[in-house]
Design a protein around this motif. Structure first.
Motif, PDB file in Angstrom:
ATOM      1  N   LEU A   1       2.196   1.831  -3.362  1.00  0.00           N
ATOM      2  CA  LEU A   1       1.242   2.185  -4.234  1.00  0.00           C
ATOM      3  C   LEU A   1       1.135   3.887  -4.055  1.00  0.00           C
ATOM      4  O   LEU A   1       0.908   4.809  -4.887  1.00  0.00           O
ATOM      5  CB  LEU A   1       0.148   1.614  -4.153  1.00  0.00           C
ATOM      6  N   ARG A   2       1.089   4.097  -2.568  1.00  0.00           N
ATOM      7  CA  ARG A   2       0.998   5.752  -2.316  1.00  0.00           C
ATOM      8  C   ARG A   2       2.120   6.517  -2.827  1.00  0.00           C
ATOM      9  O   ARG A   2       1.902   7.486  -3.466  1.00  0.00           O
ATOM     10  CB  ARG A   2       0.728   5.596  -0.810  1.00  0.00           C
TER      11      ARG A   2
ATOM     12  N   LEU B   1       1.683   7.072  -6.305  1.00  0.00           N
ATOM     13  CA  LEU B   1       0.621   8.161  -6.502  1.00  0.00           C
ATOM     14  C   LEU B   1       1.401   9.493  -6.361  1.00  0.00           C
ATOM     15  O   LEU B   1       1.051  10.389  -7.142  1.00  0.00           O
ATOM     16  CB  LEU B   1      -0.507   7.806  -5.648  1.00  0.00           C
ATOM     17  N   ASP B   2       2.162   9.482  -5.262  1.00  0.00           N
ATOM     18  CA  ASP B   2       2.912  11.074  -5.120  1.00  0.00           C
ATOM     19  C   ASP B   2       3.581  11.186  -6.285  1.00  0.00           C
ATOM     20  O   ASP B   2       3.578  12.425  -6.799  1.00  0.00           O
ATOM     21  CB  ASP B   2       3.758  10.815  -3.861  1.00  0.00           C
TER      22      ASP B   2
ATOM     23  N   ILE C   1       1.352  12.621  -8.913  1.00  0.00           N
ATOM     24  CA  ILE C   1       0.818  13.940  -8.434  1.00  0.00           C
ATOM     25  C   ILE C   1       1.918  14.961  -8.733  1.00  0.00           C
ATOM     26  O   ILE C   1       1.619  16.080  -9.380  1.00  0.00           O
ATOM     27  CB  ILE C   1       0.390  14.036  -6.766  1.00  0.00           C
TER      28      ILE C   1
ATOM     29  N   ALA D   1       3.867   3.904 -12.713  1.00  0.00           N
ATOM     30  CA  ALA D   1       4.220   2.476 -11.950  1.00  0.00           C
ATOM     31  C   ALA D   1       2.827   2.054 -11.550  1.00  0.00           C
ATOM     32  O   ALA D   1       2.641   0.941 -11.329  1.00  0.00           O
ATOM     33  CB  ALA D   1       5.096   2.610 -10.716  1.00  0.00           C
ATOM     34  N   LEU D   2       1.848   2.982 -11.286  1.00  0.00           N
ATOM     35  CA  LEU D   2       0.740   2.522 -10.967  1.00  0.00           C
ATOM     36  C   LEU D   2      -0.289   1.877 -12.004  1.00  0.00           C
ATOM     37  O   LEU D   2      -1.195   1.136 -11.717  1.00  0.00           O
ATOM     38  CB  LEU D   2      -0.280   3.954 -10.603  1.00  0.00           C
ATOM     39  N   TYR D   3       0.053   1.932 -13.197  1.00  0.00           N
ATOM     40  CA  TYR D   3      -0.635   1.064 -14.178  1.00  0.00           C
ATOM     41  C   TYR D   3       0.037  -0.016 -14.356  1.00  0.00           C
ATOM     42  O   TYR D   3      -0.507  -1.037 -15.381  1.00  0.00           O
ATOM     43  CB  TYR D   3      -0.538   1.877 -15.536  1.00  0.00           C
ATOM     44  N   ASN D   4       0.975  -0.464 -13.546  1.00  0.00           N
ATOM     45  CA  ASN D   4       1.410  -2.019 -13.793  1.00  0.00           C
ATOM     46  C   ASN D   4       0.463  -2.897 -13.186  1.00  0.00           C
ATOM     47  O   ASN D   4      -0.050  -2.574 -12.078  1.00  0.00           O
ATOM     48  CB  ASN D   4       2.822  -2.056 -12.577  1.00  0.00           C
TER      49      ASN D   4
ATOM     50  N   LEU E   1       0.821  -1.099  -0.161  1.00  0.00           N
ATOM     51  CA  LEU E   1       0.006  -0.025  -0.006  1.00  0.00           C
ATOM     52  C   LEU E   1       0.874   1.164  -0.038  1.00  0.00           C
ATOM     53  O   LEU E   1       0.724   2.255  -0.754  1.00  0.00           O
ATOM     54  CB  LEU E   1      -0.902   0.002   1.156  1.00  0.00           C
ATOM     55  N   GLN E   2       1.941   1.182   0.697  1.00  0.00           N
ATOM     56  CA  GLN E   2       2.959   2.272   0.786  1.00  0.00           C
ATOM     57  C   GLN E   2       3.743   2.794  -0.460  1.00  0.00           C
ATOM     58  O   GLN E   2       3.706   3.743  -0.756  1.00  0.00           O
ATOM     59  CB  GLN E   2       3.693   2.264   2.047  1.00  0.00           C
TER      60      GLN E   2
ATOM     61  N   GLY F   1       1.699  15.532 -12.275  1.00  0.00           N
ATOM     62  CA  GLY F   1       0.387  16.191 -12.756  1.00  0.00           C
ATOM     63  C   GLY F   1      -0.513  15.561 -13.905  1.00  0.00           C
ATOM     64  O   GLY F   1      -1.409  16.138 -14.161  1.00  0.00           O
ATOM     65  N   CYS F   2       0.176  14.187 -14.156  1.00  0.00           N
ATOM     66  CA  CYS F   2      -0.390  13.813 -15.641  1.00  0.00           C
ATOM     67  C   CYS F   2      -1.672  12.560 -15.223  1.00  0.00           C
ATOM     68  O   CYS F   2      -2.664  12.703 -15.787  1.00  0.00           O
ATOM     69  CB  CYS F   2       0.410  13.287 -16.514  1.00  0.00           C
ATOM     70  N   LEU F   3      -1.266  11.789 -14.482  1.00  0.00           N
ATOM     71  CA  LEU F   3      -2.006  10.507 -14.196  1.00  0.00           C
ATOM     72  C   LEU F   3      -2.192   9.780 -15.420  1.00  0.00           C
ATOM     73  O   LEU F   3      -3.311   8.941 -15.560  1.00  0.00           O
ATOM     74  CB  LEU F   3      -3.580  10.965 -13.483  1.00  0.00           C
ATOM     75  N   SER F   4      -1.483  10.034 -16.256  1.00  0.00           N
ATOM     76  CA  SER F   4      -1.465   9.440 -17.655  1.00  0.00           C
ATOM     77  C   SER F   4      -0.209   8.721 -18.233  1.00  0.00           C
ATOM     78  O   SER F   4      -0.246   8.538 -19.473  1.00  0.00           O
ATOM     79  CB  SER F   4      -2.061  10.069 -18.334  1.00  0.00           C
TER      80      SER F   4
END
Lengths: 154, 154
Positions: free
Chosen positions: B106-107, B110-111, B114, B125-128, B103-104, B117-120
């Motif tokens: 992943l967090r 996420l940082d 942020i 790594a989040l999209y793995n 979880l950490q 600024g794209c989330l895309s």
DNA sequence: CCTTGACCTCAAGCTAGGTTTAGAAATTAC
DNA sequence: GTAATTTCTAAACCTAGCTTGAGGTCAAGG
């Protein structure tokens, strides 16, 4: 060419989601496509990002209604900017930190229970019905009453 | 008097669980009562602790099959000692630490998102697809392809 | 134009983790 | 000894988060 929106299949390809899942998210109010003249769904390119956010939030264990709550923070009527996404991600992160902290508190309580070796203390913080553990004094539900460590069978 | 085991109702009272839940756990192999002459379930007092462990592990988000795996570490044929419980709790704690760490990670990813600024990002790594995030190089599934930040609607 | 594939809706099915209900039998309380 | 309570089994039902299937329509290519 593709100026009139993405089809559901194209969106599925871009996000890795199943077509049926996207339709399901629509029924849950998480995404709102419009329809073309033939009644087929059409999506904004920005919806790729929206769905990706949904997928990420699910990884963190949030329910669809919770995720819907996060998404309400996005502006309606215009395409979200990177700043909009950064803002929603920060709010999201706060919930996440909360979740991690709760887990850590529970773990620390478990450590205490390993220490005492009993796993059965009536005042054990783990048995608190609230996820907010260690709230001693607030009428801890008496979940365990077995405290004899050496009972025999038969 | 009560030397021949607990009834299901008594066990429900001691643990706070519903009678139906205890029966369900039996169907899932998490608890194994014996039957009295009339065919009613009878439980060991040690099963209070067993059920409490199940409840705690569920709080941490483990599935019933996973919990069953933990419980297999308990000795069969005799009442578990405090030491037995301490051992299983430690194994349990290791899984828990793993879960918190994931979880950490992943967090933290996420940082990073942020920050950008794209989330895309296609390489975000989040999209793995694996929960093991940040495994760059291992053919990250291309979940997002939308990288134009200022597209307009209509 | 005509075929093929993508899409549509609606309903049913699936897994997890149970609860509820119905009818019968056992146990407990008085 | 009877009445009330508990327990029994089996099957149906429930929520979340989808998938699958049936039957029909739309859109794109040759």
């Amino acid at each position: 060419m593709a100026s009139s929106g993405l089809s559901i299949g194209a969106l599925a390809d871009r996000t890795g989601l199943a077509v049926s899942a996207i339709r399901y998210y629509e029924t849950q109010g998480l995404i709102e496509p419009w329809r073309n003249s033939g009644g087929q769904r059409r999506f904004h390119r920005a919806d790729i990002r929206r769905l990706s956010f949904i997928m990420i939030a699910q990884k963190f264990g949030f329910s669809l209604p919770e995720i819907g709550g996060f998404l309400k923070a996005l502006p309606g009527g215009r395409t979200p900017t990177p700043q909009d996404w950064a803002r929603i991600s920060e709010g999201f992160r706060a919930h996440l930190d909360q979740r991690i902290e709760t887990l850590q508190q529970l773990r620390d309580n478990l450590d205490g229970c390993i220490g005492c070796g009993c796993l059965s203390l009536p005042n054990c913080a783990l048995y608190n019905p609230q996820d907010q553990a260690a709230k001693k004094g607030k009428g801890p539900r008496f979940l365990m009453g077995d405290h004899s460590e050496t009972e025999n069978r038969s």
